[in-house]
Every structure is written in C-alpha cells, then in structure tokens.
Write an enzyme that holds these catalytic residues in place. Structure first.
Site, PDB file in Angstrom:
ATOM      1  CD  GLU A   1     -73.379  43.903  54.531  1.00 17.42           C
ATOM      2  OE1 GLU A   1     -72.176  43.765  54.232  1.00 17.42           O
ATOM      3  OE2 GLU A   1     -74.254  43.098  54.185  1.00 17.42           O
TER       4      GLU A   1
ATOM      5  CB  CYS B   1     -76.747  41.997  51.788  1.00 17.29           C
ATOM      6  SG  CYS B   1     -75.796  40.881  50.739  1.00 17.29           S
TER       7      CYS B   1
END
Ligand SMILES: Cc1ncc(CN)c(N)n1
Length: 220
Positions: free
Chosen positions: A201, A131
């Site tokens: 992601e 992240c």
C-alpha cells in the site's frame, strides 16, 4: 490480543510511514501535482480489477454462507463504487496517455492473487485486509483536515464515509471471529501477508508520487 490487533501490530510502523508520505500530505494540503493523482487513479483502476478477483476467491473459501455473500457483495459493490469514482475523476482530469499495468501494481496484485489462491481463508483475508483497513484509517485521519482541492476532498470523503467504514468493520469482525480457531503458525503466516500487503500500500502511493514507469520498453 485479538487477531486484528495482532495483524495491525505487524504493520504499525508501515502505517506511520503511509501517513507521513508526501502523496498523502499533498492530498490534504492540496499540493499534490495532478499528474501524480492521475497516475494513481489509472493504476488503481488496473489494481481494482484484480482486487475484485481476489475478493471473489476469498468469497469461495469463506466459512459461512453469510461470509460468502458478504465477500461476493463487496467484490461487486465496493469495487464498483470505487471504479465509478475513478471514472468521474478521469472525466475531470482528462484521460492522459494510456498507462500499462506498472511494476508496483503488477507486483502487488500478483502477490494478492497468489496468496488468496494458494493460502487458507485466513491467509487470504489477511492479505486483502490492508486494502480495506488502511484506506479506512487513512480516510478517517485525513477527513479532519480534508483538502483545499475539491477533487482531493472528494477522494478523502469517500474513504472517510460511514458507508466505507461500515464495510471495513464487517470484515474486521469476521477476522476476529475466525482468529481464535487458527493455529499459531497460521496466525503468523497471516500476519506476514498482512505486513507485506501493507507495505505494498505504501509502495502504491510512492509509485504514483515518483511517476513510476517500466525501466525498458514493453511489448504493449
Ligand atoms: C491500492 C489500493 N489499495 C486500497 C484501496 C481501497 N479499496 C484502493 N482503491 N487501492
């Protein structure tokens, strides 16, 4: 190989796919449809609430007082900055219909929370790292081209900014500090978590691009 080099190697191909994804290409050439960006911003607001919890759990397990403070500060600071940016984007984009937490967001945050609660500090750190790190790398890569669309240019500038890059460097330094103390099996588990959340992601951008929805009506 340092711990962070080992982690990155586990997701190198995923990162190449992320840079090639039409959502990111659409940000830089300005062709990304607004509904896809709104979808992303709304789901990201849901995501960041749980990500802050995940960082708080990492903080609780961190090895030194300074690391506890760094994670706790990030949980409040970096997340608050991103949420502030989302609030500005939402004001400009218009609220649009309220979205529930959608499948990819739920799967990603559930995986993150399960890992930080049940794993060691190193495993949790590896799970939360994409992240930070992928956004820092994406911000850096996209900053060169930026975007003809001022809204997308602001999003790119936020992640390419030195302030965000500095936060990420601190976390990477911490990972490399603890790396040499880990057993081979813990490093291997950490690399699996890193590769998994790196994939999430990619999936997160892809879900916004596809306009993901629950396949059958939900109760809320
Ligand atoms: C899904 C996701 N991944 C990463 C980031 C950057 N902190 C974010 N805002 N949202």
């Amino acid at each position: 190989m340092t711990f962070t080099q080992e982690l990155w190697a586990s997701a190198e191909e995923v990162y190449a796919e992320i840079l090639a994804h039409p959502f990111l290409r659409g940000l830089t050439d300005g062709s990304l449809p607004r509904p896809a960006f709104r979808h992303f911003v709304q789901q990201d607001s849901h995501y960041l609430r749980d990500y802050a919890r995940a960082l708080a759990v990492c903080a609780a397990k961190a090895p030194t007082d300074a690391d506890v403070r760094a994670f706790a500060d990030d949980a409040v600071g970096a997340i608050a900055a991103e949420q502030g940016m989302h609030a500005e984007f939402t004001a400009e984009l218009g609220e649009g219909p309220e979205q529930p937490v959608l499948p990819t967001t739920l799967a990603y945050t559930s995986y993150l929370l399960a890992t930080v609660y049940s794993g060691s500090f190193a495993e949790g750190l590896a799970a939360v790292l994409p992240c930070y790190w992928i956004y820092a790398r994406v911000g850096e890569a996209l900053l060169e081209k930026s975007s003809p669309d001022p809204l997308y240019a602001r999003w790119i500038a936020a992640y390419g900014a030195e302030e965000f890059q500095g936060v990420v460097r601190r976390v990477l330094d911490l990972a490399d500090r603890i790396g040499p103390e880990l057993s081979d099996s813990e490093r291997a588990r950490a690399a699996r978590h890193f590769a998994t959340t790196a994939r999430y992601e990619w999936m997160f951008w892809d879900a916004a691009w596809r306009g993901e929805a629950w396949p059958v009506p939900t109760a809320d």
